[in-house]
Motif scaffolding. Structure first.
Motif, PDB file in Angstrom:
ATOM      1  N   ASN A   3       0.949  -1.298  -0.027  1.00 48.82           N
ATOM      2  CA  ASN A   3      -0.104   0.135  -0.081  1.00 48.82           C
ATOM      3  C   ASN A   3       0.930   1.292   0.049  1.00 48.82           C
ATOM      4  O   ASN A   3       2.001   1.285   0.614  1.00 48.82           O
ATOM      5  CB  ASN A   3      -0.815   0.057   1.117  1.00 48.82           C
ATOM      6  CG  ASN A   3      -1.961   1.009   1.019  1.00 48.82           C
ATOM      7  OD1 ASN A   3      -1.755   2.003   0.379  1.00 48.82           O
ATOM      8  ND2 ASN A   3      -3.013   0.811   1.776  1.00 48.82           N
TER       9      ASN A   3
ATOM     10  N   CYS B 177      -5.548   5.540   9.822  1.00 47.32           N
ATOM     11  CA  CYS B 177      -4.880   4.508   9.268  1.00 47.32           C
ATOM     12  C   CYS B 177      -4.430   3.206  10.009  1.00 47.32           C
ATOM     13  O   CYS B 177      -3.340   3.018  10.225  1.00 47.32           O
ATOM     14  CB  CYS B 177      -3.951   4.709   8.209  1.00 47.32           C
ATOM     15  SG  CYS B 177      -3.480   3.362   6.985  1.00 47.32           S
TER      16      CYS B 177
ATOM     17  N   ASP C 178      -7.996   0.659  -0.755  1.00 46.28           N
ATOM     18  CA  ASP C 178      -7.645   1.358   0.416  1.00 46.28           C
ATOM     19  C   ASP C 178      -8.786   2.138   0.714  1.00 46.28           C
ATOM     20  O   ASP C 178      -9.231   2.226   1.961  1.00 46.28           O
ATOM     21  CB  ASP C 178      -6.614   2.484   0.056  1.00 46.28           C
ATOM     22  CG  ASP C 178      -5.914   3.103   1.198  1.00 46.28           C
ATOM     23  OD1 ASP C 178      -5.508   2.366   2.288  1.00 46.28           O
ATOM     24  OD2 ASP C 178      -6.135   4.297   1.385  1.00 46.28           O
TER      25      ASP C 178
END
Lengths: 136, 136
Positions: free
Chosen positions: A89, A104, B8
């Motif tokens: 990511n 996150c 995401d």
DNA sequence: ATAATTCAGACAAATTCTATCCTGATTAAA
DNA sequence: TTTAATCAGGATAGAATTTGTCTGAATTAT
């Protein structure tokens, strides 16, 4: 979450060179026996050269051979040479978004996953792979 | 080898919904607090709805909420809902090239790697993630 | 009815992937 | 020293994928 054709080609190519690590082989030959588009392979070999995985020889009788022994080249080496670091990511790189508002929480998971993938790829070298192929 | 922005975003979105699993929330609100482009999120939520991860409610006071409890939703569920199966390499699907000339000795490695990745993602559910975030 | 909301599909810009081609540099061998 | 073979590096380009946007239709609470 896939590796690219380019990486796949690179792996095939190193596999080919690993079968006779001392021989210098030409792009054209590798391309034909491994079914890789020649001019694309040419580019791939440039990357592999810059990463120090293969050595190139120019001019007549030129070509490529491994820069080190097959057992000293891991799948990870090849994957990273072509695609760059295994990131999983982007937020692993670009932390700005992650840090604000404690958004996150998944971040550590991606990092862990990345380590796993890297380790598995690192623990696989081309000497082993060749052995597998000769057993067929 | 990266997950997409879309994945995401999807994870952020499910994370958001997991914080109050009973509430119905609108696209606009989720998009604003989680910094996701609204109309893109709208598409993402459609995929998540079709995969049975969230439930949608149309009309006035409509919106989305989780279709099941956070602990019953894994990261793998979300990743697969958006990006499809974790393939790692196409040759896992398109075997024709692999089979000829015993070329693809790397194939089992990709398969193993894929299982690893899947397991790790499967073992991570949104209840755990929420706990982590509340500890911050 | 009306206003708010999702649904579905078409559209499109940006980026990445997958190459190809050309010119120049290098080198072994004739 | 010339020549042919071979790689190096840059420009180019089509296709696919990513990353969205927009619009009109369907649905529903009030």
């Amino acid at each position: 979450m896939e590796i690219t054709r380019e990486t796949d080609y690179a792996v095939r190519c190193i596999l080919h060179l690993s079968e006779s690590p001392e021989e210098i082989k030409m792009v054209d030959g590798i391309a034909k026996t491994r079914l890789i588009p020649k001019s694309f392979l040419s580019k791939i070999l440039q990357k592999l050269t810059k990463s120090g995985i293969v050595k190139s020889y120019r001019g007549v009788k030129g070509g490529f051979k491994l820069a080190r022994k097959p057992e000293e080249i891991s799948l990870l080496d090849v994957v990273e040479a072509i695609d760059g670091p295994v990131a999983i990511n982007r937020c692993a790189v670009d932390k700005r978004l992650c840090d604000l508002s404690s958004m996150c929480v998944v971040h550590p998971i991606w990092v862990e996953l990345r380590k796993d993938v890297e380790n598995r790829l690192k623990n696989c070298n081309f000497s082993e792979l060749i052995k597998l192929s000769s057993m067929k």
